[in-house]
Design an enzyme around this catalytic site. Structure first.
Site, short mmCIF file in Angstrom:
data_model
loop_
_atom_site.label_atom_id
_atom_site.label_comp_id
_atom_site.label_asym_id
_atom_site.label_seq_id
_atom_site.Cartn_x
_atom_site.Cartn_y
_atom_site.Cartn_z
N LYS A 175 0.83 -1.21 0.00
CA LYS A 175 0.00 0.00 0.00
C LYS A 175 0.87 1.26 0.00
O LYS A 175 0.52 2.27 -0.63
CB LYS A 175 -0.91 0.00 1.22
CG LYS A 175 -1.80 1.24 1.32
CD LYS A 175 -2.80 1.14 2.46
CE LYS A 175 -3.66 2.41 2.52
NZ LYS A 175 -4.76 2.29 3.51
N HIS A 178 -9.85 -30.59 -33.97
CA HIS A 178 -10.76 -29.50 -33.61
C HIS A 178 -11.66 -29.86 -32.42
O HIS A 178 -12.87 -29.65 -32.44
CB HIS A 178 -11.60 -29.08 -34.81
CG HIS A 178 -10.77 -28.64 -35.99
ND1 HIS A 178 -9.85 -27.62 -35.91
CD2 HIS A 178 -10.70 -29.13 -37.26
CE1 HIS A 178 -9.26 -27.49 -37.10
NE2 HIS A 178 -9.75 -28.39 -37.91
#
Length: 506
Positions: A136, A272
């Site tokens: 922070k 596929h």
């Protein structure tokens, strides 16, 4: 002014070298517990956390860094009048760098026979608190949680000081790390207590940045979960070939999903994300040969997965066509010599198969869908026609269900003697999939069986199967017009069973 670094790490790899490097640049080292002892024993002149807080470690070490003199030193804004006043009034000294890595929670829950007491003790409290405080206040404090960043910090110090952009990027890494850590804890308890949380938190790590996605204009990334998912690609070892693409990873995963259905020697060929040939055999060579023969056209440029050891004979046959990927339990040395002649062929040695399956997750616009894996095959085989299935047909029908559940719906699979003969995938109506599968099987359909992922809404599919001399059919049943399909089978001497389980795959 002397700078201070607070070091408290579970993973002590390279920490002595890092601490000594910080000392060279004038840092005073503060440390805790086992880290303090480790650094002291290896020649680092550090001070203990108690000397800073004037308060002992208590509660078996659960409370040692949760103290205003620690978090005040981390969170105070340098140059802020009020903060400076509070720091001075409370005899707080600034802490300029924090190096923390967290208790090994995720490693602990994987340990065999681990108790919940041990798991709970490996939930880090002080570590995330210090990391978040330092992150922070990245404008003034450097925070390090990744061992790989030690060299970066020392290099920047050597070049005059740690830059704001580096402090910011390291802080962002911390927030991602603590979020992931909390997600692991939450998901452990959700799983153990079988909860459906109102807020689902998931954590994945970046495995690799891909060249592109499904198409070249789409960016793509491969993230993985840190779990022991059965047959997961990240648990396999790439032995040869170029990097995997987005579509390669999808196809390989689809192949492994199907392969995991089989305990006997099996081979799966995928194109596929749909199987184009699946077969079992006495040997890997036989299984591969039969999978190839199931559709020698579509397998070209496909993905092949086998749950056995590839030998020279099989490798020679694989080498004769263009394949994108081969996945196998292992390879003979002679087989690898043959297969690696193709520079771009991706060759993988699979990790262990197990019964560990996490939830299945799919993305949709604005969210995700979560479901259990489809681990069922059939509730029962209920004979619904005058003609009954034989034991041999039952084996093939079960084989067909193992395959059809992995074919895009609407799905139909034609099978004989443990080999797919025709696969119809993804059509908008069921009879359309039947036509594709049966036309592909052709004359070989005579005496074969047919598996459907969902019920026949009309009798047209049963009629078509009979026209191709299919001997037996398995479908879940449940249509209001089931009787019409049963009548069609009775009229034409086809056996049909209901499995009572639907296998849609979208």
């Amino acid at each position: 002014m002397t700078k201070r670094a607070l070091i408290s790490v579970s993973d002590k790899s390279n920490i002595v070298e890092f601490a000594k490097g910080l000392e060279k640049f004038g840092f005073e080292i503060i440390s805790t517990g086992g880290t303090y002892t480790h650094l002291k024993n290896n020649g680092v002149n550090c001070i203990s956390i108690e000397d800073v807080t004037n308060f002992p470690e208590i509660l078996e070490g659960r409370v040692k860094t949760l103290h205003p003199k620690i978090h005040g030193g981390l969170l105070s804004k340098r140059g802020n009048e009020l903060h400076s006043k509070h720091v001075k009034e409370n005899n707080i000294e600034y802490i300029d760098l924090v190096c923390v890595n967290l208790y090994p929670f995720e490693e602990t829950i994987k340990k065999e026979g681990v108790s919940e007491e041990e798991i709970i003790e490996n939930i880090d409290i002080g570590g995330p608190s210090m990391l978040r405080s330092a992150a922070k206040n990245f404008n003034d404090v450097t925070v390090v949680t990744d061992i790989k960043d030690y060299d970066l910090i020392l290099e920047e110090l050597n070049n005059g000081g740690i830059t704001l952009s580096t402090r910011r990027s390291l802080a962002i890494k911390v927030f991602n790390t603590t979020a992931s850590y909390d997600a692991a804890i939450a998901n452990y308890f959700n799983k153990v207590d079988n909860l459906v949380p109102e807020k689902l938190t998931l954590s994945y790590k970046l495995e690799e940045t891909l060249r592109y996605g499904e198409n070249p204009h789409q960016k793509a990334y491969h993230y993985t979960q840190d779990n022991n998912e059965s047959y997961a690609l990240q648990n396999a070892v790439q032995l040869h070939g170029k990097a995997m693409s987005y579509n390669n990873i999808q196809d390989a995963s689809a192949a492994l999903d199907i392969l995991s259905e089989f305990n006997e020697t099996a081979c799966v060929a995928v194109k596929h994300m749909n199987p184009c040939g699946v077969a079992i055999g006495e040997t890997v060579f036989e299984a591969y040969s039969r999978a190839y023969e199931a559709d020698p056209v579509s397998i070209f440029g496909g993905i092949v997965a086998v749950n056995g050891r590839v030998d020279k004979q099989t490798a020679e046959k694989m080498h004769s066509i263009f394949l994108e990927i081969i996945l196998a339990d292992d390879y003979d040395e002679e087989a690898l010599e043959i297969l690696t002649k193709k520079k771009n062929l991706r060759i993988y040695k699979l990790g262990n198969k197990n019964n560990n399956h996490e939830k299945q997750i799919k993305s949709v616009r604005g969210g995700i869908l979560v479901q259990d894996f489809n681990n069922k095959l059939a509730d029962e085989f209920e004979n619904v026609t005058e003609k009954k299935i034989t034991p041999e047909q039952k084996r093939d029908l079960e084989f067909g269900l193992k395959v059809v559940k992995h074919v895009k719906s609407n799905a139909i699979v034609v099978v004989k003697d443990g080999q797919t003969l025709g696969i119809g995938a993804g059509q908008m109506n069921r009879v359309g999939s039947c036509k594709i599968a049966l036309e592909q099987a052709g004359k070989k359909a005579k005496g074969a069986v047919l598996a459907s992922d969902a019920f026949f809404p009309m009798r047209d599919s049963a009629d078509l199967a009979a026209d191709y001399n299919i001997a037996a059919i398995v479908q879940p049943g449940g249509s209001i017009r089931d009787q019409e399909s049963i009548d069609a089978c009775n009229e034409k001497g086809v056996a049909m069973v209901f499995s009572k389980i639907r296998h849609f795959k979208h």
